[in-house]
Design an enzyme around this catalytic site. Structure first.
Site, PDB file in Angstrom:
ATOM      1  N   LYS A 158     -46.122  24.862  -6.989  1.00  0.00           N
ATOM      2  CA  LYS A 158     -46.938  24.014  -6.538  1.00  0.00           C
ATOM      3  C   LYS A 158     -48.560  24.388  -6.445  1.00  0.00           C
ATOM      4  O   LYS A 158     -48.999  25.474  -5.952  1.00  0.00           O
ATOM      5  CB  LYS A 158     -46.747  23.356  -5.057  1.00  0.00           C
ATOM      6  CG  LYS A 158     -45.457  22.714  -4.865  1.00  0.00           C
ATOM      7  CD  LYS A 158     -45.136  22.426  -3.564  1.00  0.00           C
ATOM      8  CE  LYS A 158     -43.814  21.494  -3.622  1.00  0.00           C
ATOM      9  NZ  LYS A 158     -43.582  20.824  -2.134  1.00  0.00           N
ATOM     10  N   LYS A 201     -38.451  27.009  -2.813  1.00  0.00           N
ATOM     11  CA  LYS A 201     -36.933  26.739  -3.167  1.00  0.00           C
ATOM     12  C   LYS A 201     -37.079  25.085  -3.454  1.00  0.00           C
ATOM     13  O   LYS A 201     -37.637  24.460  -2.663  1.00  0.00           O
ATOM     14  CB  LYS A 201     -36.025  27.203  -2.058  1.00  0.00           C
ATOM     15  CG  LYS A 201     -34.636  26.779  -2.573  1.00  0.00           C
ATOM     16  CD  LYS A 201     -34.012  28.124  -3.029  1.00  0.00           C
ATOM     17  CE  LYS A 201     -32.362  27.357  -3.525  1.00  0.00           C
ATOM     18  NZ  LYS A 201     -32.058  28.235  -4.346  1.00  0.00           N
ATOM     19  N   HIS A 208     -37.518  11.733   1.435  1.00  0.00           N
ATOM     20  CA  HIS A 208     -38.980  12.003   1.923  1.00  0.00           C
ATOM     21  C   HIS A 208     -39.117  11.204   3.092  1.00  0.00           C
ATOM     22  O   HIS A 208     -39.131   9.862   3.334  1.00  0.00           O
ATOM     23  CB  HIS A 208     -40.024  11.474   0.667  1.00  0.00           C
ATOM     24  CG  HIS A 208     -41.536  11.312   1.223  1.00  0.00           C
ATOM     25  ND1 HIS A 208     -42.499  12.039   0.689  1.00  0.00           N
ATOM     26  CD2 HIS A 208     -42.163  11.208   2.220  1.00  0.00           C
ATOM     27  CE1 HIS A 208     -43.514  11.721   1.269  1.00  0.00           C
ATOM     28  NE2 HIS A 208     -43.239  11.094   2.377  1.00  0.00           N
ATOM     29  N   ARG A 292     -55.240  10.878   6.531  1.00  0.00           N
ATOM     30  CA  ARG A 292     -55.889   9.547   6.232  1.00  0.00           C
ATOM     31  C   ARG A 292     -55.032   8.351   6.938  1.00  0.00           C
ATOM     32  O   ARG A 292     -53.736   8.732   7.436  1.00  0.00           O
ATOM     33  CB  ARG A 292     -55.991   9.056   4.803  1.00  0.00           C
ATOM     34  CG  ARG A 292     -54.605   9.035   4.128  1.00  0.00           C
ATOM     35  CD  ARG A 292     -54.755   8.891   2.609  1.00  0.00           C
ATOM     36  NE  ARG A 292     -53.412   8.736   2.307  1.00  0.00           N
ATOM     37  CZ  ARG A 292     -52.705   9.823   1.695  1.00  0.00           C
ATOM     38  NH1 ARG A 292     -53.180  10.986   1.635  1.00  0.00           N
ATOM     39  NH2 ARG A 292     -51.290   9.546   1.192  1.00  0.00           N
TER      40      ARG A 292
HETATM   41  C1  MV4 Z   1     -40.479  19.159  -3.251  1.00  0.00           C
HETATM   42  C2  MV4 Z   1     -39.361  18.890  -3.801  1.00  0.00           C
HETATM   43  C3  MV4 Z   1     -38.135  19.753  -3.763  1.00  0.00           C
HETATM   44  N1  MV4 Z   1     -38.268  20.844  -3.105  1.00  0.00           N
HETATM   45  N2  MV4 Z   1     -40.685  20.664  -2.829  1.00  0.00           N
HETATM   46  C4  MV4 Z   1     -43.462  15.356  -4.432  1.00  0.00           C
HETATM   47  C5  MV4 Z   1     -44.451  15.068  -3.753  1.00  0.00           C
HETATM   48  C6  MV4 Z   1     -44.958  16.124  -2.901  1.00  0.00           C
HETATM   49  N3  MV4 Z   1     -45.365  15.619  -1.498  1.00  0.00           N
HETATM   50  C7  MV4 Z   1     -43.951  17.151  -2.763  1.00  0.00           C
HETATM   51  N4  MV4 Z   1     -42.887  16.722  -3.655  1.00  0.00           N
HETATM   52  C8  MV4 Z   1     -41.819  17.395  -3.650  1.00  0.00           C
HETATM   53  N5  MV4 Z   1     -41.759  18.823  -3.092  1.00  0.00           N
HETATM   54  C9  MV4 Z   1     -39.542  21.223  -2.713  1.00  0.00           C
HETATM   55  N6  MV4 Z   1     -39.703  22.562  -2.111  1.00  0.00           N
HETATM   56  C10 MV4 Z   1     -39.481  17.591  -4.523  1.00  0.00           C
HETATM   57  C11 MV4 Z   1     -40.422  16.980  -4.359  1.00  0.00           C
HETATM   58  C12 MV4 Z   1     -40.477  15.571  -5.072  1.00  0.00           C
HETATM   59  C13 MV4 Z   1     -40.616  15.831  -6.555  1.00  0.00           C
HETATM   60  C14 MV4 Z   1     -40.746  16.759  -7.141  1.00  0.00           C
HETATM   61  C15 MV4 Z   1     -40.741  16.780  -8.697  1.00  0.00           C
HETATM   62  C16 MV4 Z   1     -40.717  15.740  -9.203  1.00  0.00           C
HETATM   63  C17 MV4 Z   1     -40.350  14.409  -8.589  1.00  0.00           C
HETATM   64  C18 MV4 Z   1     -40.295  14.584  -7.084  1.00  0.00           C
HETATM   65  C19 MV4 Z   1     -40.003  13.261  -6.469  1.00  0.00           C
HETATM   66  C20 MV4 Z   1     -40.106  13.193  -5.117  1.00  0.00           C
HETATM   67  C21 MV4 Z   1     -40.307  14.326  -4.374  1.00  0.00           C
END
Ligand code: MV4
Length: 447
Positions: A158, A201, A208, A292
């Site tokens: 990230k 991880k 969410h 926000r």
């Molecule tokens: C993640 C995750 C799984 N594991 N972090 C997506 C939005 C942002 N706020 C954080 N996100 C995610 N973080 C960990 N450690 C899954 C998501 C995620 C996502 C990631 C890749 C592709 C599509 C996604 C859809 C929803 C959430």
């Protein structure tokens, strides 16, 4: 309290903020691009100022024009809404130096929470659960390999300054890691002006779930329960609901206390949203904090009976919260469907002139929109054109109301996501509440 607020936004949220100001007896200044000259937010405000041409960069992101508009009209505060300048720490700082109150947290808090790995570290330090991950930003592909060895695949890279799903990549093996590391690093540098990245991880198919908090300038911090926002596509939410269909009372309470602890730790003062991922065993993990007012604040308003925008304005004016945690009750169930001007099956934008409009109504129905007959939906801005929010005594009633309201809703002249919402509401996963962040993609693949 403020005498006059400038609303640095457009569309439904600008109208939402103007409504709150009117009820508080505060004068309003709308700003608009040339494309929005005839928009409803301009008509609803007491005064309006044109701040530039259609392109957002030249109007709604044009800081000198917005500050000048505030100075010329004598506004004592600016409400940024969501998107545009809402989480721009530099803008909050400029407002302050011009003696205009930015309705939101301090520039430092925006910056601190905007840096996702800093927010993560802070959470871990105070005992808020975080996903196993690298606690510092990764300096090199070798660093990343070492961390991945400790954490175990799959992992997610990230961008530290990313968020909302931008600048991230899932990695499932050592072999992919070196390449992905460089890709995310250069994307992050280009998109956010900050190439630093961290690792977590990867949680497969999480929910969410986010907690709404409210913190005043006098040390009072409360939470208003959660919103479940797992129906999303490419990180754009389509449907949100409050409360979550599946969260246990114990997890809700623990998550609320985690959100409060984080806000207290940094001395946060404003509304805020603390985002968590939640796995099927209800383990929850902090991921980000949004500083926000969010699009989906409406479902929290329905179930708490509070006006979050008015409270946000009161907090910015230095008032104390008028209620404590014990005064907050969650009543019934609320669902929001975001209506976008898009083809419901390929999501391509569908701009056009509104040729007809039937807005649903009746008990428990709320529609936040800037649409009117003959108004124009342009492709200069995001495609959200209406939010349909229902409130029922329980989830079953809320779903029945949503189905009923969607069937009444007619928007002529453009394609919208209304037919897609009807399909999602009819799906087994939505009906039983088991849906997660991967569910919509698999539904779409079956449709
Ligand atoms: C993640 C995750 C799984 N594991 N972090 C997506 C939005 C942002 N706020 C954080 N996100 C995610 N973080 C960990 N450690 C899954 C998501 C995620 C996502 C990631 C890749 C592709 C599509 C996604 C859809 C929803 C959430």
């Amino acid at each position: 309290m403020f005498n006059k607020i400038l609303i640095a936004n457009r569309g439904e949220i600008a109208i939402r903020i103007i409504r709150a100001c009117k009820e508080l007896g505060i004068s309003t200044v709308a700003v608009h691009s040339t494309a929005d000259e005839h928009s409803l937010h301009v008509r609803f405000a007491d005064e309006s100022v044109c701040i530039g041409p259609s392109a957002s960069e030249k109007s709604y992101l044009n800081v000198p024009a917005i500050i000048s508009a505030a100075e010329i009209t004598g506004a004592d505060a600016i409400h940024p809404g969501y998107g545009f300048l809402a989480e721009n720490a530099g803008f909050a700082e400029i407002c302050k130096s011009c003696k205009i109150t930015f309705i939101g947290p301090t520039a430092d808090h925006i910056r601190q929470m905007g840096h996702k790995s800093t927010a993560r570290e802070l959470s871990e330090q105070i005992g808020v659960p975080v996903v196993p991950g690298s606690n510092v930003t990764l300096e090199s592909a070798e660093d990343a390999l070492e961390s991945a060895g400790e954490i175990g695949y799959p992992i997610i890279l990230k961008a530290a300054s990313g968020g909302g799903g931008r600048g991230m990549r899932i990695v499932r093996s050592d072999k992919e890691l070196a390449t992905s590391f460089e890709v995310v690093r250069s994307e992050a540098g280009a998109a956010f002006g900050d190439p630093s990245i961290y690792m977590e991880k990867y949680i497969e198919n999480p929910k969410h779930v986010e907690m709404q908090i409210m913190a005043d300038a006098h040390g009072n911090v409360i939470h208003l329960g959660e919103r479940e926002c797992s129906i999303q596509r490419r990180h754009q939410k389509l449907i949100e609901e409050a409360p979550s269909a599946t969260l246990s009372a114990d997890t809700r309470e623990a998550m609320g206390q985690s959100a409060i602890a984080l806000a207290r730790q940094i001395g946060y003062k404003s509304l805020g949203t603390v985002e968590f991922l939640c796995d099927k065993d209800e383990n929850y993990y902090f991921i980000e904090m949004n500083t926000r007012i969010q699009v989906e604040h409406t479902v929290t308003e329905c179930v708490t009976g509070l006006d979050l925008v008015k409270e946000q304005i009161r907090i910015a004016a230095g008032e104390s919260l008028r209620f404590g945690q014990k005064d907050i009750r969650i009543y019934g169930h609320s669902i929001e469907c975001r209506v976008n001007a898009e083809d419901p099956y390929n999501f391509l934008p569908s701009p056009g002139v509104i040729s007809g409009l039937n807005i649903p109504g009746g008990p428990g129905i709320r529609v936040d929109t800037a649409l009117y007959v003959q108004s124009e939906v342009t492709s200069h801005y995001e495609s959200l054109v209406a939010k349909l929010i229902v409130h029922g005594i329980d989830r079953a009633e809320a779903m029945a109301k949503m189905n009923r309201a969607l069937s009444e809703f007619h928007i002529g002249g453009i394609k919208t996501t209304i037919p897609l919402h009807i399909d999602i509401l009819a799906s087994d996963e939505f009906i039983d509440g088991s849906y997660h962040t991967g569910s919509l993609d698999s539904m779409l693949a079956r449709m």
